[in-house]
Enzyme design. Structure first.
Site, PDB file in Angstrom:
ATOM      1  CG  HIS B  37      -2.475  -0.754   0.921  1.00  0.00           C
ATOM      2  ND1 HIS B  37      -2.262  -2.080   0.987  1.00  0.00           N
ATOM      3  CD2 HIS B  37      -3.414  -0.590   0.704  1.00  0.00           C
ATOM      4  CE1 HIS B  37      -3.352  -2.662   0.532  1.00  0.00           C
ATOM      5  NE2 HIS B  37      -4.149  -1.682   0.270  1.00  0.00           N
ATOM      6  CE  LYS B 116      -6.391 -10.693  11.688  1.00  0.00           C
ATOM      7  NZ  LYS B 116      -6.140 -10.005  12.905  1.00  0.00           N
TER       8      LYS B 116
END
Lengths: 291, 206
Positions: B37, B116
């Site tokens: 990212h 998650k």
């Protein structure tokens, strides 16, 4: 000195792929408690299926095999230096065999060493003890749950609490709420009270080796462990943070002496994949079992 | 019943999803986590793509349009035929990508992010604005999810290390739950608000 590399490899494989019965049973009991058809029940059912699959196929329960944290108790005359080398070799072999993910990266550059060894990696604690045999515990502590751990200095302007058991309760409740589902709930909390910043957290992590169903020898702490277990579950965060009845499977606490000026409460969060095993090597016989 | 969702995913399909819906995901998925990212933001979203990264940019632009990012650092095995396979591949904690995620979604046209633990306001707003969802997989269910990862199609940036590389995979019936939808709803916000209220009650009761 005898070489225990192969035995350490077995300890790593067992810890990474075969969850201890106390944790599995607690998860099964939690699954029965959740509402039928709820996301919480679904999450726990998937978790239980995954535990079986991992045991049958010999694959890691979780891809984040974490920081391998060893604690070795050895008899007089054994070389710590040799043991450390053997543990490092075992970690390299277990990584090659895909029992461990290569997880050791240089702090600043992020460069992965590729074999799970590096500066102070894996973690190894040593204690010489009075017995004539060797005992080694291994905890595989994943990063997601490790990030949920925290430490309170009591009291502070940010954390006004009292230096007693009620202040400890406040810290642990706050820590559990802050973690939400991010550490892979339902988790287990290890709590260290007192010490210095470092020893306090080490003590907290040591608590994770305790069996889930045990009693704390200190009655005051035992009572607080049970109370916090109940109260944290009342928060309703639930498995994976989906909302539900089980947020933690247990809370385990211990205290250390501290200097008068400091009062630390350290909370180590362990995910549901509470991977810890104990190996004993006695008269040439190797036993690997749940704590 | 879980609805099947196949990549590439349209905006209409995403807008039809609501928090609590179960989804079985099929098709091509890219793993990306912390280093990935940061790399995408620095080189493509904020930076002008350097020549050295042009090929990678093309791969991501093509693969992520209507596509899926999976927050995952797998355990992989290299088979005798030289191909990789996933051994264990559960989701990693998503919150670390919160500073980046909305911009990556917007820039590449990502339709779903699997992870998650949930994400926060910036990502939720990004999902609403660009038509994307957050899909929650079961943390720690690593061999089970690895069985849904049928084929490793390629790997990029392996020099980031195995967990941080971009793995391009073909998945079949990957089970997830929508916990953040494209209408501004988040299960994580609700659970956080409710549990914080309960915490205050417990603290007040002493």
């Amino acid at each position: 000195m005898q070489d225990f590399t192969d035995q350490f490899v077995e300890l790593i494989k067992s810890t990474s792929t075969d969850l201890s019965p106390d944790v599995e049973n607690a998860l099964a009991a939690a699954c029965k408690q959740e509402a039928k058809g709820s996301a919480a029940e679904g999450a726990l059912a998937t978790i239980l299926e995954n535990i079986k699959l991992s045991r049958e196929t010999g694959r890691p329960i979780c891809q984040d095999t974490g920081t391998p944290i060893f604690h070795v108790w050895y008899p007089m005359g054994v070389s710590q230096r040799s043991l450390r080398e053997q543990i490092k070799s075992a970690v390299r072999i277990a990584t090659e065999r895909a029992c461990l993910r290569p997880n050791a990266v240089a702090a600043l550059s992020g460069k992965n060493s590729g074999d799970n060894t590096g500066v102070d990696f894996p973690t190894v604690h040593f204690d010489e003890w009075e017995h004539d045999y060797l005992k080694a515990g291994l905890l595989l502590k994943g990063g997601g749950s490790e990030n949920c751990g925290c430490q309170y200095s009591v009291p502070s302007p940010e954390f006004p609490a009292s230096r007693d058991i009620s202040g400890v309760r406040k810290a642990v409740l706050e820590a559990a709420c802050k973690a939400q589902g991010m550490g892979c709930a339902p988790g287990i909390l290890g709590v260290g009270i007192g010490g210095d910043r470092a020893t306090s957290m080490i003590k907290a992590k040591e608590q994770l080796f305790r069996p889930l169903g045990d009693a704390n020898p200190d009655p005051e702490l035992d009572q607080m462990e049970k109370r916090l277990h109940r109260e944290i579950n009342e928060l309703g965060i639930g498995p994976m943070g989906f909302g539900g009845k089980t947020t933690v499977l247990g809370v385990k606490m211990a205290q250390l002496h501290r200097v008068p000026a400091s009062f630390f409460v350290s909370v180590a969060y362990m995910c549901w994949a509470d991977r810890r095993k104990i190996m004993t090597i006695k008269n040439g016989k190797v036993t690997i079992e749940a704590p | 019943m879980a609805a099947k969702l196949t990549v590439p995913i349209s905006e209409q399909q995403i807008r039809a999803l609501k928090v609590g819906d179960q989804v079985l995901l099929n098709g091509v998925v890219f793993t990306a986590r912390d280093a990935g990212h940061k790399y995408m933001i620095e080189n493509f979203v904020k930076g002008t793509c350097p020549d050295s990264e042009r090929l990678m940019y093309d791969v991501l632009k093509e693969g992520l349009k209507g596509g899926v990012i999976y927050h995952c650092g797998p355990v992989v095995r290299k088979r005798d035929d030289g191909k990789y396979e996933f051994v264990a591949a559960g989701p990693t904690t998503s919150i670390r990508e919160e500073p980046y995620q909305a911009d990556v979604i917007g820039h590449f046209g990502v339709r779903a992010v699997i992870g998650k633990g949930g994400m926060r306001d910036k990502t939720l707003k990004g999902c609403q604005e660009h038509g994307a969802v957050y899909l929650h997989a079961i943390g720690g269910a690593a061999p089970l999810i690895a069985e849904c990862c049928k084929e490793v199609l390629d790997v990029y940036k392996l020099d980031f290390g195995v967990p941080e590389a971009f793995w391009k995979l073909h998945v079949e019936d990957f089970p997830c739950v929508v916990t953040m939808d494209s209408h501004g709803k988040s299960l994580h916000e609700k659970v956080r608000t409710d549990s914080e209220a309960k915490l205050q009650q417990l603290l007040a009761a002493g």
